[in-house]
Design a protein around this motif. Structure first.
Motif, PDB file in Angstrom:
ATOM      1  N   LEU A  56       0.831  -1.199   0.000  1.00  0.00           N
ATOM      2  CA  LEU A  56       0.000   0.000   0.000  1.00  0.00           C
ATOM      3  C   LEU A  56       0.875   1.262   0.000  1.00  0.00           C
ATOM      4  CD1 LEU A  56      -3.030   0.446   0.045  1.00  0.00           C
ATOM      5  CD2 LEU A  56      -2.936   0.536   2.529  1.00  0.00           C
ATOM      6  N   PHE A  57       1.579   1.472   1.101  1.00  0.00           N
ATOM      7  CA  PHE A  57       2.441   2.658   1.205  1.00  0.00           C
ATOM      8  C   PHE A  57       3.798   2.279   1.784  1.00  0.00           C
ATOM      9  CE2 PHE A  57      -1.863   4.633   1.691  1.00  0.00           C
ATOM     10  CZ  PHE A  57      -1.870   5.287   0.476  1.00  0.00           C
ATOM     11  N   ASN A  58       4.356   1.165   1.334  1.00  0.00           N
ATOM     12  CA  ASN A  58       5.671   0.713   1.745  1.00  0.00           C
ATOM     13  C   ASN A  58       5.769   0.347   3.232  1.00  0.00           C
ATOM     14  OD1 ASN A  58       8.196  -0.048   0.780  1.00  0.00           O
ATOM     15  ND2 ASN A  58       9.144   1.798   1.620  1.00  0.00           N
ATOM     16  N   GLY A  59       4.657  -0.051   3.841  1.00  0.00           N
ATOM     17  CA  GLY A  59       4.675  -0.623   5.184  1.00  0.00           C
ATOM     18  C   GLY A  59       5.331   0.248   6.227  1.00  0.00           C
ATOM     19  N   SER A  60       6.009  -0.417   7.171  1.00  0.00           N
ATOM     20  CA  SER A  60       6.560   0.326   8.306  1.00  0.00           C
ATOM     21  C   SER A  60       7.753   1.189   7.895  1.00  0.00           C
ATOM     22  CB  SER A  60       6.983  -0.648   9.399  1.00  0.00           C
ATOM     23  OG  SER A  60       7.945  -1.541   8.888  1.00  0.00           O
ATOM     24  N   GLY A  61       8.413   0.827   6.795  1.00  0.00           N
ATOM     25  CA  GLY A  61       9.547   1.633   6.325  1.00  0.00           C
ATOM     26  C   GLY A  61       9.104   3.020   5.886  1.00  0.00           C
TER      27      GLY A  61
END
Lengths: 349, 294
Positions: A127-132
């Motif tokens: 979605l939006f590059n996760g926790s990174g």
């Protein structure tokens, strides 16, 4: 001024402008209409994410980030899209949460929504590059203007400042308009507002969507300035800084909102954030900041529940009442309902 | 089929934790008429206290009742010295959710200040693995289920078959009327906060046994707790028990067929569906949530 101090000053000013934009959006929802939007930061985050992905370019394997909707759109478009995306999300969320339920019930569900959103965005890498999170978001117009780094920093202060001032006049006009009085009447007494012919649910939904647009816009301005955005930057507690700012500054008063934003998110969070500390101490200081904000809110609610700059409504209503009593005699009571000046004291249960 | 039964097994463990947590949450709403958004943080404080006092010296199962009593006393104190004065002072001025979330935030970040940002775990000997009707459970999970079941049964007996329970139900339904009937409402209210605090503390210890935790874990668990409480109708202990069972088993079974990441999403989905179609909860009766104006 040395270059370091210039960057320091400009970034505090940019954050002031961003927080004023967001704080006014929240004041419209919470201060004027009485919607306890504990999920406000989610709309800010959505605005930031959307503005970031439509200016980062397509997501490729080489960039090391995965996200949806990659595109490279020219400058003002990502900001507008960020605001619109937040507004679009607010519509279904508001439609469910703003039904005829107690205000604190709505607050709780919106809080749960904010908690869940962080988990979802962290867990779904695609979605939006996760926790990174996203990084390398380009600064708008930085190439085409040909300014020095310092010049660009001041340019950005101007840009964010113009938006904040524009939003101030927009929200101020809105809250002084007849529509603003409708909003206050909903906050003061839902049943009376409904009896006066106001569709409470639809009106609140409108305000929820408009406030979310301002949140999304502020998020977009923030991400273009900072250049990175990850779930760590928008925990549910971030909403609380703005709420605390409104409570300290003066709920329902836009000038109070600006004052509150200057006192809490800027003086307590941003300025302290620039004090050089060793990493271990920085963690502790960051935690203590939240503790301070929580206690400031509690003391403020206890001592000055209407804030440092209280809403000028009692004076306003009283003057109106006198004028109308003089002009129109007995029609006062009926007109006051339309003006939203109904003032029913609550009886403790 | 094995997936289903295994999912139900994990679901029962989750439901045990949720029943402790959401019944405590709902009792606080019933007695004080506020949503205590600091609840999850006090639960987490319970997990940290268990971590602090157990160490290697004391079994966690022995630490559990001690922690429960500590959180119980703390709950009474927070109600007496923070919530109740605020309620007396300003219902008309602000909403209590602001006060409770401030307290929650303060607790969360005080924990973070003292315990640091790292994760902790309540290490426990899982014991032998048992296969019961297709469910795979270890001894510690059986103990968790037993603790929850015993607590719920005890709470049921207290509510239904004792004079104190009757007084609690009366105070929850209408404090003013209860007082005119000679019930010492203030003392009963303290007792209710103490009992809900016991459950909160016990839930915290169970949480610590089930998962690794850090200072933000508590707030994350608010999602299924609220879902369970709302599903059963806030303020209704039996509804919360049923809600905990449905949310716990439902989310674990669905997660076992898809991905563990979906657990909270499913709990939130249940919450949304209930909000839209039956905001007063699935049990017949009370319409408390639909009160529009306080």
């Amino acid at each position: 001024m040395s270059a370091n101090w210039t960057f320091y000053a400009t970034s505090v000013l940019v954050f002031l402008a961003i927080d004023v934009t967001a704080g006014l959006g929240l004041n419209l929802q919470f201060g004027i209409t009485g919607i306890y939007n504990f999920g406000f930061v989610v709309f800010q985050a959505v605005g930031a994410y959307i503005a970031a992905v439509v200016s980062l370019g397509p997501s490729t394997a080489s960039s090391g980030q995965t996200y949806i909707l990659g595109a490279t759109l020219p400058f003002p478009v990502p900001w507008v899209l960020g605001g619109l995306a937040a507004a679009a999300l607010a519509l279904p969320i508001g439609a469910v949460c703003l039904r005829r339920l107690r205000g604190d019930y709505q607050a709780m569900v919106l809080l749960v929504f904010a908690l869940l959103s962080t988990t979802v965005v962290t867990d779904y890498q695609g979605l939006f590059n996760g926790s990174g999170g996203l990084f390398g978001v380009p600064n708008p117009l930085s190439n085409s203007l040909g300014l020095s780094a310092v010049g660009y920093a001041w340019f950005y202060v101007g840009l964010a400042g113009v938006i904040a001032i524009g939003v101030y006049f927009f929200v101020e006009r809105l809250s002084k308009s007849p529509f603003g009085r409708v909003l206050r009447s909903i906050r003061e007494n839902e049943v009376a507002a409904e009896a006066a012919g106001i569709n409470v649910y639809r009106t609140r939904l409108k305000v929820f969507v408009v406030g979310a647009f301002l949140a999304g816009l502020s998020g977009a301005v923030m991400v273009s300035y900072v250049g990175a955005w990850s779930p760590g930057s928008w925990s549910y507690a971030e909403t609380f800084v703005l709420l605390a700012a409104l409570i300290v500054g003066g709920v329902g008063n836009n000038r109070g909102a600006v004052l509150g934003v200057f006192l809490l998110p800027i003086l307590v969070v941003q300025v302290v954030g620039f004090i050089p500390l060793s990493p271990g101490d920085a963690e502790t200081v960051a935690s203590l900041q939240w503790v301070v904000i929580a206690f400031v809110t509690l003391f403020s609610l206890w001592l000055w529940p209407r804030g440092a700059l209280p809403e000028y409504r009692s004076l306003w209503a009283a003057r109106r009442r006198r004028e109308r009593a003089f002009d129109a005699g007995a029609t006062v009571a009926t007109q006051e309902i339309g003006l939203g000046a109904v003032h029913v004291e609550e009886v403790p249960r | 089929m094995t997936r289903l039964t295994e999912g139900i097994g994990f679901g029962l463990v989750t439901a045990s934790f949720l029943s402790l947590a959401s019944v405590g949450f709902t009792v606080q709403f019933g007695i004080a008429n506020i949503f205590n958004l600091a609840y999850a943080q006090f639960m987490l404080l319970g997990a940290y206290l268990a971590y602090a006092i157990s160490g290697n010296r004391l079994s966690i199962w022995l630490a559990l009742p001690i922690v429960a009593v500590m959180i119980g006393i703390l709950s009474v104190a927070v109600n007496r010295f923070v919530y109740a004065p605020f309620i007396r002072r300003g219902r008309a001025l602000f909403s209590m959710v602001l006060v409770t979330i401030s307290v929650g935030l303060a607790v969360e970040y005080l924990i973070s200040t003292f315990a640091g940002p790292g994760t902790e775990e309540l290490l426990i000997n899982p014991g032998s693995t048992l296969h019961i009707a297709g469910m795979i459970l270890d001894t510690s999970q059986i103990v968790i289920i037993a603790i929850a079941a015993t607590s719920m049964l005890a709470f049921h007996v207290l509510l239904r078959y004792t004079r104190i329970g009757k007084a609690m139900r009366a105070t929850s339904a209408d404090a003013a009327l209860a007082r005119t009937c000679g019930i010492p409402a203030a003392r009963i209210r303290d007792l209710s906060w103490f009992i809900s605090g016991l459950m909160c503390g016990a839930a915290g210890v169970v949480l610590g046994v089930n998962t690794v935790f850090d200072s933000t874990t508590g707030s994350l668990f608010l999602v299924p707790i609220v879902a369970a409480a709302v599903l059963g109708g806030v303020g209704r202990p039996y509804g919360a028990m049923l809600g905990a069972l449905i949310v716990g088993v439902g989310s674990e079974v669905a997660a076992s067929f898809t991905s563990p990441a979906y657990k909270d999403v499913i709990a939130f989905g249940i919450l949304l569906v209930v909000m839209v179609f039956r905001p007063q909860g699935i049990l017949p009766g009370a319409l408390r949530a639909e009160v529009v104006v306080e």
